[in-house]
Write an enzyme that holds these catalytic residues in place. Structure first.
Site, PDB file in Angstrom:
ATOM      1  N   CYS A 120       0.812  -1.231   0.000  1.00 49.47           N
ATOM      2  CA  CYS A 120       0.000   0.000   0.000  1.00 49.47           C
ATOM      3  C   CYS A 120       0.836   1.268   0.000  1.00 49.47           C
ATOM      4  O   CYS A 120       0.342   2.351  -0.301  1.00 49.47           O
ATOM      5  CB  CYS A 120      -0.940   0.000   1.194  1.00 49.47           C
ATOM      6  SG  CYS A 120      -1.877  -1.503   1.313  1.00 49.47           S
ATOM      7  N   HIS A 259      -3.496   6.578   2.948  1.00 52.28           N
ATOM      8  CA  HIS A 259      -3.880   5.288   2.361  1.00 52.28           C
ATOM      9  C   HIS A 259      -5.229   4.891   2.942  1.00 52.28           C
ATOM     10  O   HIS A 259      -5.434   4.939   4.158  1.00 52.28           O
ATOM     11  CB  HIS A 259      -2.812   4.237   2.685  1.00 52.28           C
ATOM     12  CG  HIS A 259      -3.276   2.866   2.335  1.00 52.28           C
ATOM     13  ND1 HIS A 259      -3.775   2.565   1.089  1.00 52.28           N
ATOM     14  CD2 HIS A 259      -3.364   1.727   3.064  1.00 52.28           C
ATOM     15  CE1 HIS A 259      -4.135   1.293   1.067  1.00 52.28           C
ATOM     16  NE2 HIS A 259      -3.902   0.767   2.250  1.00 52.28           N
ATOM     17  N   ASN A 289     -10.027  -0.649   0.029  1.00 52.41           N
ATOM     18  CA  ASN A 289      -8.562  -0.559   0.016  1.00 52.41           C
ATOM     19  C   ASN A 289      -8.046  -1.064  -1.334  1.00 52.41           C
ATOM     20  O   ASN A 289      -8.248  -2.235  -1.672  1.00 52.41           O
ATOM     21  CB  ASN A 289      -8.021  -1.412   1.184  1.00 52.41           C
ATOM     22  CG  ASN A 289      -6.507  -1.435   1.278  1.00 52.41           C
ATOM     23  OD1 ASN A 289      -5.805  -1.054   0.342  1.00 52.41           O
ATOM     24  ND2 ASN A 289      -6.002  -1.903   2.406  1.00 52.41           N
TER      25      ASN A 289
HETATM   26  N1  ACO Z   1     -18.190  -9.653   8.894  1.00 53.64           N
HETATM   27  C1  ACO Z   1     -18.623  -9.983  10.114  1.00 53.64           C
HETATM   28  N2  ACO Z   1     -17.808 -10.299  11.118  1.00 53.64           N
HETATM   29  C2  ACO Z   1     -16.475 -10.279  10.863  1.00 53.64           C
HETATM   30  C3  ACO Z   1     -15.966  -9.935   9.609  1.00 53.64           C
HETATM   31  C4  ACO Z   1     -16.874  -9.626   8.589  1.00 53.64           C
HETATM   32  N3  ACO Z   1     -16.486  -9.278   7.350  1.00 53.64           N
HETATM   33  N4  ACO Z   1     -14.614 -10.002   9.655  1.00 53.64           N
HETATM   34  C5  ACO Z   1     -14.286 -10.345  10.906  1.00 53.64           C
HETATM   35  N5  ACO Z   1     -15.424 -10.534  11.639  1.00 53.64           N
HETATM   36  C6  ACO Z   1     -15.561 -10.926  13.015  1.00 53.64           C
HETATM   37  C7  ACO Z   1     -14.365 -11.702  13.544  1.00 53.64           C
HETATM   38  O1  ACO Z   1     -14.473 -13.069  13.212  1.00 53.64           O
HETATM   39  C8  ACO Z   1     -14.482 -11.455  15.029  1.00 53.64           C
HETATM   40  O2  ACO Z   1     -15.451 -12.335  15.547  1.00 53.64           O
HETATM   41  P1  ACO Z   1     -15.245 -13.004  16.993  1.00 53.64           P
HETATM   42  O3  ACO Z   1     -15.182 -11.855  17.947  1.00 53.64           O
HETATM   43  O4  ACO Z   1     -16.443 -13.866  17.116  1.00 53.64           O
HETATM   44  O5  ACO Z   1     -13.952 -13.751  16.897  1.00 53.64           O
HETATM   45  C9  ACO Z   1     -15.047 -10.031  15.119  1.00 53.64           C
HETATM   46  O6  ACO Z   1     -15.626  -9.757  13.825  1.00 53.64           O
HETATM   47  C10 ACO Z   1     -14.016  -8.987  15.417  1.00 53.64           C
HETATM   48  O7  ACO Z   1     -12.902  -9.246  14.573  1.00 53.64           O
HETATM   49  P2  ACO Z   1     -11.651  -8.317  14.545  1.00 53.64           P
HETATM   50  O8  ACO Z   1     -10.639  -8.874  13.598  1.00 53.64           O
HETATM   51  O9  ACO Z   1     -11.238  -8.016  15.936  1.00 53.64           O
HETATM   52  O10 ACO Z   1     -12.312  -7.020  13.915  1.00 53.64           O
HETATM   53  P3  ACO Z   1     -11.680  -5.607  13.767  1.00 53.64           P
HETATM   54  O11 ACO Z   1     -12.544  -4.625  14.422  1.00 53.64           O
HETATM   55  O12 ACO Z   1     -10.205  -5.594  14.080  1.00 53.64           O
HETATM   56  O13 ACO Z   1     -11.807  -5.341  12.195  1.00 53.64           O
HETATM   57  C11 ACO Z   1     -10.434  -5.370  10.245  1.00 53.64           C
HETATM   58  C12 ACO Z   1     -11.141  -6.202  11.289  1.00 53.64           C
HETATM   59  C13 ACO Z   1     -11.481  -4.557   9.500  1.00 53.64           C
HETATM   60  C14 ACO Z   1      -9.690  -6.274   9.287  1.00 53.64           C
HETATM   61  C15 ACO Z   1      -9.444  -4.400  10.936  1.00 53.64           C
HETATM   62  O14 ACO Z   1      -8.636  -5.115  11.850  1.00 53.64           O
HETATM   63  C16 ACO Z   1      -8.556  -3.667   9.974  1.00 53.64           C
HETATM   64  O15 ACO Z   1      -8.994  -2.835   9.219  1.00 53.64           O
HETATM   65  N6  ACO Z   1      -7.226  -3.930  10.026  1.00 53.64           N
HETATM   66  C17 ACO Z   1      -6.277  -3.231   9.206  1.00 53.64           C
HETATM   67  C18 ACO Z   1      -6.252  -3.767   7.847  1.00 53.64           C
HETATM   68  C19 ACO Z   1      -5.367  -2.913   6.982  1.00 53.64           C
HETATM   69  O16 ACO Z   1      -5.271  -1.726   7.208  1.00 53.64           O
HETATM   70  N7  ACO Z   1      -4.685  -3.436   6.024  1.00 53.64           N
HETATM   71  C20 ACO Z   1      -3.875  -2.514   5.257  1.00 53.64           C
HETATM   72  C21 ACO Z   1      -2.796  -3.062   4.622  1.00 53.64           C
HETATM   73  S1  ACO Z   1      -3.344  -3.866   3.181  1.00 53.64           S
HETATM   74  C22 ACO Z   1      -1.953  -4.058   2.171  1.00 53.64           C
HETATM   75  O17 ACO Z   1      -0.855  -3.657   2.456  1.00 53.64           O
HETATM   76  C23 ACO Z   1      -2.215  -4.843   0.916  1.00 53.64           C
END
Ligand code: ACO
Length: 332
Positions: A120, A259, A289
């Site tokens: 990214c 980003h 993203n």
């Molecule tokens: N729909 C419903 N529930 C979901 C989903 C979904 N799409 N995805 C995850 N959950 C669930 C999980 O299973 C978890 O359930 P549990 O509590 O029963 O175990 C719950 O939601 C919470 O999961 P978390 O992973 O803690 O959710 P979080 O609030 O952290 O959000 C996310 C996840 C959106 C991926 C976030 O962590 C994020 O944005 N991280 C950064 C990602 C990023 O910026 N990447 C950039 C680099 S990309 C690159 O370089 C190519």
């Protein structure tokens, strides 16, 4: 055309263009694929829809469309381009470089061409590299492209990643100019965090086999929670480093173009930098993203929407797989 000048040149963004494939995938489309909901995706990420390129379209095709617009916007012809740098983690193939494919397709026959793999952060790294080539007089016009077909490496059975990513491309021409001048840059990496975000198979470590395909190792993997924490800290630091290097303060940032990873990350970065929401550019709602294409498309749209007045300080900031992070300050 190559030069051997020994004076440092003023370097700016002299042309901009982007291309988004027309097909949209909405959150309700994803509800039919995995166990998720429109509400979860909006509240946890800020994304409503993302774009998907059709099967026969590769990253270079997206990059070509964006490049043509940027070259025209700069008032140049393809033959005027001296160098093409393409930032992508979804190259058409392992080699040749996607930049070479773009060079051929747009007819930039005088240009050297190479790719940058910084996930990214790729577009920010590429602009910073281009700036150096132009400032030293080595090249006059560098085409910088961020092009991604992330839908080709997303695991459509993994709800924690498939809701986040989309396809698109943005491009700019970096050339001699006193307008939209690049006045500072900052780049960093932390390879010890590489495992947080990767695509394990298909390289020399784990060449493609029936086994790797069965284990779905040719798809993007991410430890979202860990990436989230690093992202907030590192993007704020990168933006702050780039702006302080030239004697300015975070309060001098007129528009931050980050980003587009997650709306919660963007709001947390804004808070750390002490910036109000109106000084953060966001289009994540429409595109999700797009890795290296995210900051590129955001820069183009911020310009089209006249979000900055002449003389304003714009900061592009990104982080991504590698881990990598970086920022560029542009005096508009
Ligand atoms: N729909 C419903 N529930 C979901 C989903 C979904 N799409 N995805 C995850 N959950 C669930 C999980 O299973 C978890 O359930 P549990 O509590 O029963 O175990 C719950 O939601 C919470 O999961 P978390 O992973 O803690 O959710 P979080 O609030 O952290 O959000 C996310 C996840 C959106 C991926 C976030 O962590 C994020 O944005 N991280 C950064 C990602 C990023 O910026 N990447 C950039 C680099 S990309 C690159 O370089 C190519």
């Amino acid at each position: 055309m190559k030069q051997t000048g020994d004076e440092m040149q003023d370097v700016g963004i002299i042309g901009l263009g982007c291309y988004l494939p027309p097909e949209k995938i909405t959150n309700s489309d994803l509800e039919k694929l995995v166990d998720t909901s429109d509400q979860w995706i909006i509240t946890r990420t800020g994304i409503r829809e993302r774009r998907k390129a059709s099967q026969e379209v590769a990253s270079s095709d997206l990059g070509v469309e964006a490049s043509k617009v940027a070259i025209k916007d700069a008032g140049l012809n393809p033959e005027d381009i001296d160098l093409i740098i393409t930032a992508t983690i979804t190259p058409d193939m392992a080699f040749p470089a996607t930049a070479c494919i773009i060079q051929d397709k747009i007819g930039a026959r005088n240009a050297a061409a190479f790719d940058i793999n910084a996930a990214c952060t790729g577009f920010v790294f590429a602009i910073n590299v281009a700036q150096l080539f132009v400032s030293t007089g080595t090249y006059n016009n560098v085409l910088v492209v961020g092009a991604e077909k992330l839908t080709s490496i997303v695991d459509w059975t993994d709800r924690s990643t498939c809701v986040l990513f989309g396809d698109g491309a943005g491009a700019c021409i970096v050339g001699k100019s006193k307008d939209r001048r690049i006045i500072s840059s900052f780049m960093g990496a932390d390879g010890s965090g590489g495992h947080l975000l990767n695509l394990p198979a298909g390289g020399s470590r784990l060449p493609a086999t029936e086994e790797t395909v069965k284990k779905r190792l040719h798809f993007l993997k991410m430890e979202g929670n860990e990436v989230f924490k690093v992202a907030v800290r590192i993007m704020a630091e990168a933006a702050s480093n780039a702006i302080k290097k030239i004697g300015l303060e975070c309060n001098d940032i007129d528009l931050l173009i980050p980003h587009q990873a997650n709306i919660r990350i963007l709001m947390a970065v804004a808070k750390r930098l002490g910036l109000s929401e109106d000084r953060i550019f966001m289009n994540i709602e429409k595109y999700g993203n797009m890795s290296a294409a995210s900051t590129a498309v955001a820069l183009v749209e911020a310009s089209q929407e006249n979000r900055v007045k002449k003389g304003g300080n714009v900061v592009l900031v990104a982080f991504g797989g590698g881990l990598t992070y970086g920022a560029t300050v542009i005096k508009w």
